[in-house]
Enzyme design. Sequence first.
Site, PDB file in Angstrom:
ATOM      1  N   HIS A  76       0.819  -1.219   0.000  1.00  0.00           N
ATOM      2  CA  HIS A  76       0.000   0.000   0.000  1.00  0.00           C
ATOM      3  C   HIS A  76       0.855   1.273   0.000  1.00  0.00           C
ATOM      4  CE1 HIS A  76       0.382  -0.408   4.519  1.00  0.00           C
ATOM      5  NE2 HIS A  76       0.481   0.900   4.416  1.00  0.00           N
ATOM      6  N   ASP A 132       0.120  -7.673   1.084  1.00  0.00           N
ATOM      7  CA  ASP A 132       0.601  -6.322   1.376  1.00  0.00           C
ATOM      8  C   ASP A 132       2.134  -6.243   1.438  1.00  0.00           C
ATOM      9  OD1 ASP A 132       0.247  -3.627   1.705  1.00  0.00           O
ATOM     10  OD2 ASP A 132      -0.121  -3.727   3.862  1.00  0.00           O
ATOM     11  N   SER A 151       4.679   2.274   7.921  1.00  0.00           N
ATOM     12  CA  SER A 151       4.306   1.156   7.060  1.00  0.00           C
ATOM     13  C   SER A 151       5.493   0.680   6.233  1.00  0.00           C
ATOM     14  CB  SER A 151       3.173   1.562   6.120  1.00  0.00           C
ATOM     15  OG  SER A 151       2.004   1.850   6.841  1.00  0.00           O
TER      16      SER A 151
END
Length: 440
Positions: free
Chosen positions: A183, A214, A293
């Site tokens: 993402h 992911d 992230s």
Amino acid sequence: MTDGWDWRQPGASGVPAGQPGPGHPPGGSPTTSPYGGGPVASPWWSDALADPWRDPYAPTAVVVPAAPVPGTEPEPVTDPDAPGSPKLRQMLLISLITALLAGTLGGALGYAFAVRGGAAGPVLGAAAGSVPTLAQRPPESLAGVAERVLPSVVTVRMAGIGGTSEGSGFIVSADGHVITNDHVVAGGTGKASVIFNDGSTAPATVVGQDEESDIAVIKVTRSGLRPVEFGDSDALAVGDPVLAIGSPLSLANTVTAGIVSALDRTMQAGEPGGPTRYYAAIQTDAAVNHGNSGGPLVDAAGRVIGVNSTIKSLVSEGQEAGNIGLAFAIPINQAKRITQEIIGTGKARRTVIGAQVGGPGSNTGGAGVRLAAVEPSGPAAGAGLRAGDVILRLNGKPMTEPTDLIALVRKYAPGSVVTVEYRRGSSRQNTSVTLAADAK
């Protein structure tokens, strides 16, 4: 009228200046008083009669000192105004003034040097002693771990139509492969930039990405990089200390500490309109925010045991989420396997059990997950499972929601054998299932 004295100027009466007047024999000593009587000692200068300003009635005599007798010295007379040798008191006063001036000058110079050296004012703190053990930062300390891992952590930026996405990543090979989240790079142009720990930058390209797990892999063109060391996420225990490293809110090289709060925390995540992602994640209370992230979650030995991916936060939809101590990381064993497949083939395989869950009649009241359908030639059918069976546990993990079964199955690699406890009717049974890769 006259008073018997001659007040004329010398020589005015025919008496030459400097000559004795009447009644004065030569030599200046009168023999008779002008008032009568016998001879008296004269109180006047020898030339008194020639002094027009002399008061004849003044009783005071002006005595001319006699000539010194030959052979005797006159008594010495000290001139008070003449310079002389210093006395003891003067010497003490001079010494005292000199000492005061020297002390004042020395103090002023010392203060000036102290101000220039930055040491003005009182001395603060005690004298330096030996360095405490806790401040020595041995390699196994959290500070030692952070120092060792930070050079392998990077900031990842990806330009897209809607702006620039920013996250974190970590170097996994000396030739420039970097793991990050899908993402972070999803929706980008395929060209990214990487900012290293020392502030230098380099362009990067996307090698491949897997939206369901992911995980994405990018590569920078730079040699001599320091890759991270991998740990074993299957060997973790709740309570183990961990560090989360990355660039939260664009604050590069940020390190936060916490513990493993839970293991195999199954959850479902995804952005609106995007893919649904299932995690059997490592839960931690280390502070993780937007920008973390793709960054590493490392253990107390400095080994990467997870990829920080998502957080839970108490905010309304559309608001910015922040850390509340609930962060989740993809287990590194799963992320490493997917990375190797992406580098090797450009894509990752998805692990499946060969059965469908959910749908009508799937509610079991929280006691297991009911199979809605079983593929005839899939792994579940090969292990003897049927539609309607209720899966109670997978490798000992209890099942309460359909998400649990999907997330746990995808945690394992294709070909892994798992133990399944299930209920059929009123009986409980166990079977072994060999998981397979989805043919996508």
